[in-house]
Write a protein that holds these residues in place. Structure first.
Motif, PDB file in Angstrom:
ATOM      1  N   VAL A   1      -9.466  -1.123 -13.501  1.00  0.00           N
ATOM      2  CA  VAL A   1     -10.023  -2.143 -12.616  1.00  0.00           C
ATOM      3  C   VAL A   1      -8.854  -2.917 -12.007  1.00  0.00           C
ATOM      4  O   VAL A   1      -8.229  -3.747 -12.669  1.00  0.00           O
ATOM      5  CB  VAL A   1     -10.970  -3.098 -13.380  1.00  0.00           C
ATOM      6  CG1 VAL A   1     -11.570  -4.119 -12.426  1.00  0.00           C
ATOM      7  CG2 VAL A   1     -12.067  -2.307 -14.085  1.00  0.00           C
ATOM      8  N   ARG A   2      -8.564  -2.630 -10.774  1.00  0.00           N
ATOM      9  CA  ARG A   2      -7.459  -3.312 -10.098  1.00  0.00           C
ATOM     10  C   ARG A   2      -7.913  -4.697  -9.636  1.00  0.00           C
ATOM     11  O   ARG A   2      -9.069  -4.895  -9.271  1.00  0.00           O
ATOM     12  CB  ARG A   2      -6.967  -2.492  -8.912  1.00  0.00           C
ATOM     13  CG  ARG A   2      -6.360  -1.147  -9.306  1.00  0.00           C
ATOM     14  CD  ARG A   2      -5.778  -0.433  -8.119  1.00  0.00           C
ATOM     15  NE  ARG A   2      -5.349   0.924  -8.444  1.00  0.00           N
ATOM     16  CZ  ARG A   2      -4.135   1.255  -8.874  1.00  0.00           C
ATOM     17  NH1 ARG A   2      -3.208   0.314  -9.011  1.00  0.00           N
ATOM     18  NH2 ARG A   2      -3.831   2.511  -9.142  1.00  0.00           N
ATOM     19  N   SER A   3      -6.993  -5.612  -9.595  1.00  0.00           N
ATOM     20  CA  SER A   3      -7.327  -6.964  -9.156  1.00  0.00           C
ATOM     21  C   SER A   3      -7.500  -7.019  -7.646  1.00  0.00           C
ATOM     22  O   SER A   3      -6.975  -6.171  -6.903  1.00  0.00           O
ATOM     23  CB  SER A   3      -6.223  -7.942  -9.568  1.00  0.00           C
ATOM     24  OG  SER A   3      -5.045  -7.703  -8.798  1.00  0.00           O
ATOM     25  N   ALA A   4      -8.227  -8.024  -7.196  1.00  0.00           N
ATOM     26  CA  ALA A   4      -8.413  -8.220  -5.755  1.00  0.00           C
ATOM     27  C   ALA A   4      -7.067  -8.423  -5.072  1.00  0.00           C
ATOM     28  O   ALA A   4      -6.843  -7.893  -3.962  1.00  0.00           O
ATOM     29  CB  ALA A   4      -9.328  -9.415  -5.510  1.00  0.00           C
ATOM     30  N   GLU A   5      -6.157  -9.142  -5.709  1.00  0.00           N
ATOM     31  CA  GLU A   5      -4.849  -9.388  -5.089  1.00  0.00           C
ATOM     32  C   GLU A   5      -4.056  -8.096  -4.948  1.00  0.00           C
ATOM     33  O   GLU A   5      -3.437  -7.848  -3.904  1.00  0.00           O
ATOM     34  CB  GLU A   5      -4.050 -10.390  -5.914  1.00  0.00           C
ATOM     35  CG  GLU A   5      -2.682 -10.685  -5.318  1.00  0.00           C
ATOM     36  CD  GLU A   5      -1.941 -11.809  -6.018  1.00  0.00           C
ATOM     37  OE1 GLU A   5      -0.701 -11.840  -5.892  1.00  0.00           O
ATOM     38  OE2 GLU A   5      -2.595 -12.639  -6.673  1.00  0.00           O
ATOM     39  N   GLU A   6      -4.090  -7.229  -5.966  1.00  0.00           N
ATOM     40  CA  GLU A   6      -3.358  -5.962  -5.891  1.00  0.00           C
ATOM     41  C   GLU A   6      -3.904  -5.089  -4.765  1.00  0.00           C
ATOM     42  O   GLU A   6      -3.141  -4.490  -3.996  1.00  0.00           O
ATOM     43  CB  GLU A   6      -3.466  -5.219  -7.224  1.00  0.00           C
ATOM     44  CG  GLU A   6      -2.707  -3.904  -7.243  1.00  0.00           C
ATOM     45  CD  GLU A   6      -2.858  -3.143  -8.548  1.00  0.00           C
ATOM     46  OE1 GLU A   6      -2.149  -2.125  -8.711  1.00  0.00           O
ATOM     47  OE2 GLU A   6      -3.671  -3.545  -9.404  1.00  0.00           O
ATOM     48  N   ILE A   7      -5.220  -5.026  -4.656  1.00  0.00           N
ATOM     49  CA  ILE A   7      -5.834  -4.218  -3.604  1.00  0.00           C
ATOM     50  C   ILE A   7      -5.520  -4.799  -2.236  1.00  0.00           C
ATOM     51  O   ILE A   7      -5.204  -4.067  -1.287  1.00  0.00           O
ATOM     52  CB  ILE A   7      -7.352  -4.120  -3.823  1.00  0.00           C
ATOM     53  CG1 ILE A   7      -7.655  -3.428  -5.149  1.00  0.00           C
ATOM     54  CG2 ILE A   7      -8.016  -3.361  -2.663  1.00  0.00           C
ATOM     55  CD1 ILE A   7      -9.104  -3.531  -5.581  1.00  0.00           C
ATOM     56  N   ALA A   8      -5.581  -6.115  -2.118  1.00  0.00           N
ATOM     57  CA  ALA A   8      -5.314  -6.761  -0.836  1.00  0.00           C
ATOM     58  C   ALA A   8      -3.875  -6.550  -0.395  1.00  0.00           C
ATOM     59  O   ALA A   8      -3.609  -6.277   0.791  1.00  0.00           O
ATOM     60  CB  ALA A   8      -5.628  -8.250  -0.933  1.00  0.00           C
ATOM     61  N   ARG A   9      -2.936  -6.646  -1.315  1.00  0.00           N
ATOM     62  CA  ARG A   9      -1.528  -6.417  -0.967  1.00  0.00           C
ATOM     63  C   ARG A   9      -1.324  -4.985  -0.477  1.00  0.00           C
ATOM     64  O   ARG A   9      -0.634  -4.749   0.508  1.00  0.00           O
ATOM     65  CB  ARG A   9      -0.638  -6.711  -2.178  1.00  0.00           C
ATOM     66  CG  ARG A   9      -0.426  -8.202  -2.417  1.00  0.00           C
ATOM     67  CD  ARG A   9       0.280  -8.468  -3.736  1.00  0.00           C
ATOM     68  NE  ARG A   9       1.587  -7.830  -3.814  1.00  0.00           N
ATOM     69  CZ  ARG A   9       2.712  -8.311  -3.293  1.00  0.00           C
ATOM     70  NH1 ARG A   9       2.691  -9.446  -2.613  1.00  0.00           N
ATOM     71  NH2 ARG A   9       3.864  -7.668  -3.445  1.00  0.00           N
ATOM     72  N   ARG A  10      -1.941  -4.033  -1.168  1.00  0.00           N
ATOM     73  CA  ARG A  10      -1.822  -2.631  -0.755  1.00  0.00           C
ATOM     74  C   ARG A  10      -2.450  -2.413   0.617  1.00  0.00           C
ATOM     75  O   ARG A  10      -1.904  -1.713   1.473  1.00  0.00           O
ATOM     76  CB  ARG A  10      -2.496  -1.736  -1.815  1.00  0.00           C
ATOM     77  CG  ARG A  10      -2.481  -0.263  -1.433  1.00  0.00           C
ATOM     78  CD  ARG A  10      -1.213   0.449  -1.933  1.00  0.00           C
ATOM     79  NE  ARG A  10       0.056  -0.109  -1.495  1.00  0.00           N
ATOM     80  CZ  ARG A  10       0.692   0.201  -0.366  1.00  0.00           C
ATOM     81  NH1 ARG A  10       0.165   1.070   0.479  1.00  0.00           N
ATOM     82  NH2 ARG A  10       1.847  -0.342  -0.078  1.00  0.00           N
ATOM     83  N   ALA A  11      -3.607  -3.027   0.837  1.00  0.00           N
ATOM     84  CA  ALA A  11      -4.306  -2.858   2.112  1.00  0.00           C
ATOM     85  C   ALA A  11      -3.488  -3.405   3.274  1.00  0.00           C
ATOM     86  O   ALA A  11      -3.312  -2.732   4.305  1.00  0.00           O
ATOM     87  CB  ALA A  11      -5.663  -3.542   2.058  1.00  0.00           C
ATOM     88  N   ILE A  12      -2.982  -4.619   3.141  1.00  0.00           N
ATOM     89  CA  ILE A  12      -2.273  -5.244   4.262  1.00  0.00           C
ATOM     90  C   ILE A  12      -0.940  -4.545   4.521  1.00  0.00           C
ATOM     91  O   ILE A  12      -0.563  -4.313   5.671  1.00  0.00           O
ATOM     92  CB  ILE A  12      -2.079  -6.747   4.021  1.00  0.00           C
ATOM     93  CG1 ILE A  12      -3.439  -7.438   3.839  1.00  0.00           C
ATOM     94  CG2 ILE A  12      -1.326  -7.381   5.190  1.00  0.00           C
ATOM     95  CD1 ILE A  12      -3.339  -8.900   3.434  1.00  0.00           C
ATOM     96  N   ALA A  13      -0.224  -4.190   3.448  1.00  0.00           N
ATOM     97  CA  ALA A  13       1.031  -3.452   3.638  1.00  0.00           C
ATOM     98  C   ALA A  13       0.775  -2.145   4.362  1.00  0.00           C
ATOM     99  O   ALA A  13       1.537  -1.736   5.251  1.00  0.00           O
ATOM    100  CB  ALA A  13       1.690  -3.188   2.278  1.00  0.00           C
ATOM    101  N   CYS A  14      -0.311  -1.480   4.004  1.00  0.00           N
ATOM    102  CA  CYS A  14      -0.679  -0.220   4.652  1.00  0.00           C
ATOM    103  C   CYS A  14      -0.962  -0.443   6.133  1.00  0.00           C
ATOM    104  O   CYS A  14      -0.450   0.292   6.994  1.00  0.00           O
ATOM    105  CB  CYS A  14      -1.893   0.373   3.945  1.00  0.00           C
ATOM    106  SG  CYS A  14      -2.444   1.956   4.611  1.00  0.00           S
ATOM    107  N   LEU A  15      -1.762  -1.448   6.448  1.00  0.00           N
ATOM    108  CA  LEU A  15      -2.123  -1.693   7.846  1.00  0.00           C
ATOM    109  C   LEU A  15      -0.903  -1.989   8.704  1.00  0.00           C
ATOM    110  O   LEU A  15      -0.759  -1.440   9.811  1.00  0.00           O
ATOM    111  CB  LEU A  15      -3.111  -2.858   7.941  1.00  0.00           C
ATOM    112  CG  LEU A  15      -3.448  -3.282   9.373  1.00  0.00           C
ATOM    113  CD1 LEU A  15      -4.197  -2.182  10.107  1.00  0.00           C
ATOM    114  CD2 LEU A  15      -4.227  -4.593   9.391  1.00  0.00           C
TER     115      LEU A  15
END
Length: 220
Positions: free
Chosen positions: A37-51
């Protein structure tokens, strides 16, 4: 909570609704006790860096990645506090490494990024994977916010059960398109294999099957 077998049967019902081929003996995926279960912050960092990296990749593709543009991206990454969040392939995009194949691969990450937005509760659903995403909406989801803290106010992380449901379903969609390819047929039922590959990769990352964002395992 569904058992893995119940989740599998729910996915098969969706496949049947859309006329997508399947096999009964394709295994179940992890259950909630095995998933990471990944944290919301970890997912958000990955998402924005990707974008942000996708945007740089498009600039490189169009021959517009000048030193001033490269500097602009470094400032954007700093604004969202993401200079240390990049993968090896993302760093290569900013450093001018790689060729057309690597740049094109990065632009397809839009589909994986969109899946992360869904996991963060920012988009309402992952629809039938027959077409590419709305790129303008994908950008607005982040760039309407001036910093990471502002973006996080929009996040409502989905339960791991919902993420597992989608991970199981995409696994079976992917089997159908891969089986068609191996047998010299078009993807069935209007499915878009490129979309499915990226969605499968992101969902496997979300449940901890694979931590390698750059070169994910999407076995079927």
């Amino acid at each position: 909570m569904k058992t893995p077998e119940q989740r599998k049967q729910a996915s098969i019902a969706i496949l049947q609704e859309h006329g997508v081929p399947y096999i009964d003996w394709l295994p179940v995926i992890e259950d909630a006790s095995e998933a990471r279960v990944r944290s919301a912050e970890e997912i958000a960092r990955r998402a924005i860096a990707c974008l942000i990296t996708i945007q740089a990749a498009f600039d490189r593709y169009n021959g517009e990645y000048t030193p001033s543009v490269a500097d602009k991206y470094q400032h954007i990454l700093a604004r969202y506090q993401l200079n240390d969040a990049l993968t090896a392939e993302e760093n290569a995009i900013y450093n001018g490494a790689g060729g057309e194949a690597e740049i094109t691969k990065m632009t397809w990450k839009y589909e994986a990024y969109w899946t992360l937005l869904w996991a963060l509760g920012i988009i309402p659903e992952l629809d039938y994977p027959a077409h590419t995403i709305d790129c303008e909406a994908a950008c607005q989801a982040v760039f309407d916010h001036q910093d990471f803290a502002s973006f996080m106010t929009t996040v409502r992380l989905r339960p791991i059960e919902d993420i597992l449901d989608q991970a199981d379903l995409i696994y079976r969609y992917h089997w159908a398109t891969r089986d068609a390819y191996l047998n010299g047929r078009e993807a069935p039922a209007g499915l878009d294999d490129d979309v499915i590959v990226e969605r499968h990769a992101a969902l496997n990352w979300l449940i901890g099957v694979d931590d390698d964002w750059d070169n994910p395992d999407t076995s079927t």
